[in-house]
Scaffold this motif. Structure first.
Motif, PDB file in Angstrom:
ATOM      1  N   VAL A  24      31.242  63.592  87.469  1.00 58.86           N
ATOM      2  CA  VAL A  24      29.985  62.901  87.804  1.00 58.86           C
ATOM      3  C   VAL A  24      28.818  63.876  87.767  1.00 58.86           C
ATOM      4  CG1 VAL A  24      28.740  61.709  89.661  1.00 58.86           C
ATOM      5  CG2 VAL A  24      31.123  61.113  89.177  1.00 58.86           C
ATOM      6  N   VAL A  25      28.999  65.032  88.390  1.00 58.41           N
ATOM      7  CA  VAL A  25      27.920  66.020  88.466  1.00 58.41           C
ATOM      8  C   VAL A  25      27.614  66.601  87.083  1.00 58.41           C
ATOM      9  CG1 VAL A  25      27.255  68.244  89.466  1.00 58.41           C
ATOM     10  CG2 VAL A  25      28.461  66.553  90.866  1.00 58.41           C
ATOM     11  N   ILE A  26      28.646  66.993  86.359  1.00 62.67           N
ATOM     12  CA  ILE A  26      28.451  67.585  85.035  1.00 62.67           C
ATOM     13  C   ILE A  26      27.802  66.582  84.082  1.00 62.67           C
ATOM     14  CG2 ILE A  26      29.673  68.427  82.995  1.00 62.67           C
ATOM     15  CD1 ILE A  26      31.665  69.787  84.968  1.00 62.67           C
ATOM     16  N   THR A  37      25.906  76.816  85.065  1.00 58.39           N
ATOM     17  CA  THR A  37      27.226  77.442  85.083  1.00 58.39           C
ATOM     18  C   THR A  37      28.166  76.673  86.008  1.00 58.39           C
ATOM     19  OG1 THR A  37      26.624  78.958  86.877  1.00 58.39           O
ATOM     20  CG2 THR A  37      26.337  79.760  84.613  1.00 58.39           C
ATOM     21  N   LEU A  38      29.459  76.836  85.755  1.00 54.18           N
ATOM     22  CA  LEU A  38      30.526  76.292  86.591  1.00 54.18           C
ATOM     23  C   LEU A  38      31.477  77.445  86.886  1.00 54.18           C
ATOM     24  CD1 LEU A  38      32.340  74.091  87.890  1.00 54.18           C
ATOM     25  CD2 LEU A  38      33.272  73.675  85.601  1.00 54.18           C
ATOM     26  N   ILE A  53      31.874  79.564  83.390  1.00 56.93           N
ATOM     27  CA  ILE A  53      31.474  79.174  82.040  1.00 56.93           C
ATOM     28  C   ILE A  53      30.040  78.650  82.085  1.00 56.93           C
ATOM     29  CG2 ILE A  53      33.776  78.670  81.150  1.00 56.93           C
ATOM     30  CD1 ILE A  53      33.208  75.680  81.644  1.00 56.93           C
ATOM     31  N   TRP A  54      29.361  78.746  80.951  1.00 53.34           N
ATOM     32  CA  TRP A  54      28.023  78.203  80.780  1.00 53.34           C
ATOM     33  C   TRP A  54      28.171  76.833  80.126  1.00 53.34           C
ATOM     34  CZ3 TRP A  54      23.310  78.971  82.467  1.00 53.34           C
ATOM     35  CH2 TRP A  54      22.226  78.435  81.782  1.00 53.34           C
ATOM     36  N   LEU A  55      27.697  75.798  80.779  1.00 55.75           N
ATOM     37  CA  LEU A  55      27.774  74.445  80.240  1.00 55.75           C
ATOM     38  C   LEU A  55      26.443  74.086  79.583  1.00 55.75           C
ATOM     39  CD1 LEU A  55      29.640  73.005  83.270  1.00 55.75           C
ATOM     40  CD2 LEU A  55      30.489  72.892  80.953  1.00 55.75           C
TER      41      LEU A  55
END
Length: 103
Positions: A24-26, A37-38, A53-55
């Motif tokens: 939901v957040v992503i 980032t995550l 990771i960089w989204l």
């Protein structure tokens, strides 16, 4: 245990309930064309440590769940994850924020 497949990298294994909230957040952030980032700690059986990771909206992303039914979502946990996603540190996958009954 579900996973995120991001670009051509390895699968990121995340428990289904946490993955449902992250999705939901992503999806919200990427729909707004926002990069972030995550970060998460590695699970038992993986190498010790943590990863980030960089989204980015242009990189393919797939969520795969082990359970066929979606869990009921916890709004407080989503709010906490959204808040961290908007911070300079990005999303840090944390334990679920549980509702506490009023006394």
């Amino acid at each position: 245990m579900g996973y995120i497949q991001y670009g051509v990298g390895d699968e990121i294994h995340i428990e289904d309930r946490a993955l449902a909230h992250l999705k939901v957040v992503i999806a919200t952030k990427l729909r707004r064309n926002e990069s972030f980032t995550l970060s998460w700690q590695h699970h038992d059986g993986d190498a010790d440590g943590r990863s980030t990771i960089w989204l980015h909206p242009a990189i393919p992303l797939r969520f795969t769940f082990e359970e066929p039914e979606a869990p009921q979502l916890n709004v407080k946990w989503i709010e906490q994850l959204m808040h961290s996603a908007s911070s300079t540190g990005g999303i840090s996958l944390t334990d679920e924020v549980l509702e506490t009954p009023a006394d």
